[in-house]
Design a protein around this motif. Structure first.
Motif, short mmCIF file in Angstrom:
data_model
loop_
_atom_site.label_atom_id
_atom_site.label_comp_id
_atom_site.label_asym_id
_atom_site.label_seq_id
_atom_site.Cartn_x
_atom_site.Cartn_y
_atom_site.Cartn_z
N VAL A 233 0.83 -1.21 0.00
CA VAL A 233 0.00 0.00 0.00
C VAL A 233 0.86 1.26 0.00
O VAL A 233 0.63 2.21 -0.76
CB VAL A 233 -0.96 -0.02 1.21
CG1 VAL A 233 -1.66 1.33 1.36
CG2 VAL A 233 -1.99 -1.14 1.07
N MET A 234 1.89 1.27 0.86
CA MET A 234 2.76 2.45 0.93
C MET A 234 3.50 2.68 -0.38
O MET A 234 3.61 3.82 -0.87
CB MET A 234 3.75 2.29 2.08
CG MET A 234 3.11 2.33 3.45
SD MET A 234 4.33 2.22 4.76
CE MET A 234 5.25 3.74 4.48
N GLN A 237 1.02 4.01 -2.94
CA GLN A 237 0.73 5.43 -2.71
C GLN A 237 1.88 6.31 -3.18
O GLN A 237 1.67 7.36 -3.80
CB GLN A 237 0.45 5.65 -1.23
CG GLN A 237 -0.86 5.03 -0.76
CD GLN A 237 -1.04 5.13 0.74
OE1 GLN A 237 -0.07 5.33 1.48
NE2 GLN A 237 -2.29 4.99 1.19
N THR A 238 3.10 5.85 -2.87
CA THR A 238 4.27 6.62 -3.31
C THR A 238 4.33 6.66 -4.84
O THR A 238 4.65 7.70 -5.44
CB THR A 238 5.55 5.99 -2.75
OG1 THR A 238 5.46 5.93 -1.33
CG2 THR A 238 6.77 6.83 -3.14
N SER A 240 1.88 6.53 -6.91
CA SER A 240 0.85 7.44 -7.40
C SER A 240 1.31 8.89 -7.33
O SER A 240 1.10 9.68 -8.26
CB SER A 240 -0.44 7.27 -6.58
OG SER A 240 -0.96 5.97 -6.74
#
Length: 424
Positions: A233-234, A237-238, A240
């Motif tokens: 997930v992290m 997100q990064t 994106s």
């Protein structure tokens, strides 16, 4: 074998295991005593037929025995089966009358005492009742025999002595049989209780094992898959954010990181399903697995992780190594979520018969009064299961140190010296 008549009734000894299933005990042995009754009755009738001179002389004894048999079948036996005390007492009264009448009619009459005493001690409710019925039978037979022979005083005394001796023997034998039967009933009761307790204990152990296995799997999932998905997930997100800023080269690196973490998670999932040890431990030592873990963590978070191996290669068994690796994973996950650290040290060291894993960071430390979360509780449970201990020390603004100790076997000669690996 006192008291089939009323199940669960107390005796002069008070309540206890031996009084729990008297009715059941009688029912379990009922067929045997039916056979005894039939055999003794048939034996008496044969003796009567051999003694009488004409068939007419056998009518009265045979009729009395027919009454006794019918009373047993219709009253006594049904009273036993139903636990009806009044029916049993009514049958015993008929039994005493029939036996006394047979003694009054012929010399062969006392043979029925064998049948009568056996049935009395198998039907009475208590020892006292058995003695009372036996005395009543002996007195009745003594009077009947004395009247039949119209004996003198000396003859009456001799008759009384004969029936008295039979009474003493019957009472002694009846009390002994009753005692043996009650001991047997008590042992049977205790065996049933033991089996029930063993079944309950087995069920309890099974339930505890199920709960423990669920907790173990929950800890495994929390320490592996959940942390891996957090990394995914992290990184996503990064990626994106990098994509919005037009940094396609960095996006490709983040996607490669996501693929690596996903592959690791897939391997962990397969290992859990197959009940194998972590994949990182299948391809090298614990220090190697910690180095790979540090490298991945640094790549995902930018936090520099230093691995120091002062323990050598001769560590505990594979299960203890799993505990140490999972502890390191959980400690780094806590650093990621809470510490805001820039540097972490993973140190393996030997201390006597223990190996020590220490995870120290330079982050914000633990706030005063902080409670343990799921991760720390899982680490502590793992440490307890491995026979080790877990200590967590943190000062606000001065970092946190997690120290796990687990037992190991004595070091072998020629253990390799310290090694240092710095994650990029």
């Amino acid at each position: 074998m006192s008291t089939p008549a009323d199940a669960g009734a107390g005796t002069e000894h008070g309540p206890g295991p031996q009084t729990v299933d008297r009715h059941g005990f009688w029912l379990r042995t009922l067929r045997m005593w039916d056979l005894v009754f039939v055999g003794l009755t048939a034996l008496y009738l044969v003796a009567v037929l051999t003694e009488v001179s004409t068939p007419a002389d056998a009518l009265l004894p045979a009729g009395a025995m027919a009454v006794l048999v019918l009373t047993y079948v219709l009253v006594g036996r049904r009273g036993v089966v139903r636990g009806d005390t009044r029916r049993v007492d009514a049958y015993l009264a008929v039994l005493v009358v029939v036996v006394v009448s047979q003694v009054a009619l012929a010399d062969i009459g006392p043979v029925l005492l064998f049948l009568a005493y056996v049935q009395i001690w198998n039907l009475v409710r208590t020892r006292v009742a058995g003695v009372v019925w036996a005395v009543a039978l002996a007195v009745g037979c003594t009077v009947a025999e004395a009247l039949r022979v119209r004996g003198t005083d000396e003859q009456i005394v001799e008759i009384a002595a004969q029936f008295g001796s039979a009474l003493l023997f019957a009472v002694a034998l009846g009390l002994w049989i009753t005692h043996v039967a009650e001991q047997s009933e008590e042992r049977a009761y205790l065996l049933d209780e033991l089996r029930a307790t063993q079944d309950a204990l087995a069920a309890s152990h099974h339930a505890a094992g199920v709960v423990a296995e669920r907790e173990r799997l929950a800890a495994e999932i929390h320490d592996t898959l959940a942390q891996g998905f957090t990394s995914v997930v992290m990184l996503a997100q990064t990626a994106s954010v990098e994509l919005e800023r037009g940094r396609s080269d960095r996006v490709a690196a983040r996607l490669a990181g996501i693929e690596d973490v996903a592959r690791d998670n897939l391997a962990e999932a397969r290992a859990l399903v197959a009940a194998f040890s972590p994949p990182d431990l299948q391809d090298g030592t614990l220090a190697d697995a910690l180095a790979r873990l540090a490298t991945r963590f640094t790549g995902e978070t930018g936090v520099r992780v230093e691995v120091v191996d002062d323990a050598g290669d001769d560590l505990a068994g594979r299960e203890a190594q799993v505990v140490l690796l999972r502890a390191a994973q959980e400690a780094l996950a806590n650093v990621r979520r809470h510490a805001a650290a820039s540097h972490v040290t993973l140190r393996l060291a030997r201390s006597g018969d223990e190996v020590v894993l220490e995870v120290a960071d330079d982050g914000r430390g633990l706030p005063a009064g902080a409670s343990e979360g799921t991760g720390l509780r899982g680490m502590r449970a793992r440490a307890d299961a491995a026979g080790g201990t877990l200590d967590v020390v943190g000062t606000p603004g001065d970092g946190t140190r997690v120290r796990l100790r687990v037992p190991v076997r004595p070091a072998a000669a020629g253990t390799t010296g310290p090694a240092r690996t710095d994650a990029p």
